[in-house]
Scaffold this motif. Structure first.
Motif: not given
Ligand SMILES: O=C(O)CCC(=O)C(=O)O
Ligand SMILES: [Fe+2]
Length: 409
Positions: A343-350, A276-284
């Motif tokens: 904010h943003g979301a770091r990679a979901t690693t597993s 799926r998507d791994l992470d989410l970049g810095f955003h508003v």
């Protein structure tokens, strides 16, 4: 994507923002109503004669400057309208007093005439297409858990959250919340059973999409996976969710960004994992207030990182060390923050992480924002600049006093 670069504005991909419920104020009429601004050449208007000048009839349509807070607006949800029924309910409070007791049809016509002038043709076509898109999905998709499509508070929410909502006091909310950094609130919200049902419903929807090869719109400009809950039948339930469960909290904690007037939402799920998507970049977010609740499943990584609240002008200014905050998602637990909190979301690693997002908006706040330049009540950089200006004027005054003292001696 790194969290050091500039935050991107995260817009929803599919739906245009509804037009504002109140009019800009180009000309205040003496009776406290606002004369809508118009050059009078709209193609939708029926011509009318006024003072010898041909003007569209709806140029005479006026709104009050301030809403009538005591008036309980009609419900327009059962009508087939070209704007959101909630927009009509909001706008009704701005109608001149003599219109309020009239029938819904009369009020709808009056408000529609005003709204049409502020909604370009292309926007209207887009709205119409989107309505057809939703209708196609809703009439073909077989729901798995029907009980998700109407609000059942006691099966959706944990008792502590419901108790706080019923109390409806700041202390009551604070009792169930933690505020690990200013402006970010986290609390237990959703029942595990509700999370499971929603996950299963989304899975079922995606299975249907896959089998029928239906091309769906993704939730926003940055997520390639996930689904818009409003598009497959949950709009009414999420309206209630916003108005009865998010607005009371936002009224207390986010009044300066329209927390007490939230009247629209964009509800969706995002999905992360290896496939799926791994992470989410810095955003508003394109929201005033965002609710983000982890639904599960098993995963590691995926932490949210926050970097301070900024207005449009200051969105790319540097982060102060005290603004750095990271949060690890816990299933069922909500995070509530201003949409402009970068904010943003770091990679979901597993594993897989699926979150429910509700971007809550206030059309009144959006309208008022157009006429403002200083957002020091919520933008940390506006606040810093304001303090700096005050500091400088105090320093200049001191200098002037000193100078006067010197010349006097
Ligand atoms: O993945 C997350 O938890 C953050 C999602 C988010 O920020 C958004 O969709 O606006
Ligand atoms: Fe976001």
């Amino acid at each position: 994507m790194s969290n050091d670069g500039a935050p991107a504005p995260l817009d929803r991909q599919s739906e245009p923002t509804p037009p504002p419920p109140s009019q800009p104020a180009p000309g205040n009429a003496s009776d406290g109503s606002v004369l809508p601004h118009s050059n009078g050449n709209s193609t939708n208007d029926n011509g009318g004669q006024q003072n010898g000048v041909m003007v569209p009839s709806n140029v005479t349509h006026r709104l009050r400057l301030n809403p009538n807070a005591d008036h309980k607006p009609d419900n327009y949800e059962d009508l087939d309208l070209d704007f959101s029924p909630f927009l009509f309910s909001s706008l009704e409070r701005y109608l001149p007093p003599n219109l309020l007791p009239l029938s819904r049809d009369v009020k709808v016509r009056y408000m529609r005439d005003i709204l049409l002038r502020y909604s370009p043709e292309s926007e209207r076509i887009r709205l119409q297409k989107h309505r057809e898109y939703r209708q196609k999905i809703i009439s073909n998709y077989q729901r798995l858990h029907r009980e998700l499509y109407t609000m059942h508070a006691t099966t959706f929410f944990v008792p502590s959250f419901l108790k706080a909502i019923n109390e409806n006091t700041e202390q009551g909310f604070r009792n169930i919340m933690s505020e690990p950094t200013p402006g970010i609130f986290t609390f237990e919200m959703l029942q595990p059973r509700f999370c499971e049902m929603l996950l299963a419903e989304v899975e079922n929807f995606e299975k249907w999409v896959h089998e029928t090869k239906f091309r769906i719109m993704r939730p926003n400009t940055m997520n390639k996976y996930g689904a818009v809950l409003d598009d497959f039948g949950m709009e009414t339930m999420l309206d209630k969710f916003t108005e009865e469960y998010i607005r009371p909290i936002s009224k207390v904690f986010f009044p300066e960004v329209g927390g007490s007037t939230l009247d629209a939402h964009h509800g969706f799920v995002v999905e992360y994992g290896m496939d799926r998507d791994l992470d989410l970049g810095f955003h508003v977010d394109d929201s005033e207030v965002t609710l983000n609740v982890c639904l599960g499943k098993q995963f590691s990584g995926g932490e949210l990182f926050f970097r301070g609240v900024r207005c449009e002008k200051h969105v790319n200014t540097e982060t102060q060390s005290e603004e750095i905050f990271d949060y690890s998602h816990v299933p069922g637990r909500a995070v509530l923050h201003r949409g402009r909190h970068r904010h943003g979301a770091r990679a979901t690693t597993s594993g897989n992480r699926i979150n429910l997002l509700l971007w809550c908006r206030s059309s009144v706040f959006r309208e008022l924002r157009k006429y403002q330049k200083d957002f020091s009540s919520w933008c940390a950089e506006c606040q810093r600049e304001k303090k700096e200006r005050q500091h400088q004027s105090v320093a200049a005054a001191k200098l002037e006093l000193l100078r006067r003292g010197e010349t006097a001696t």
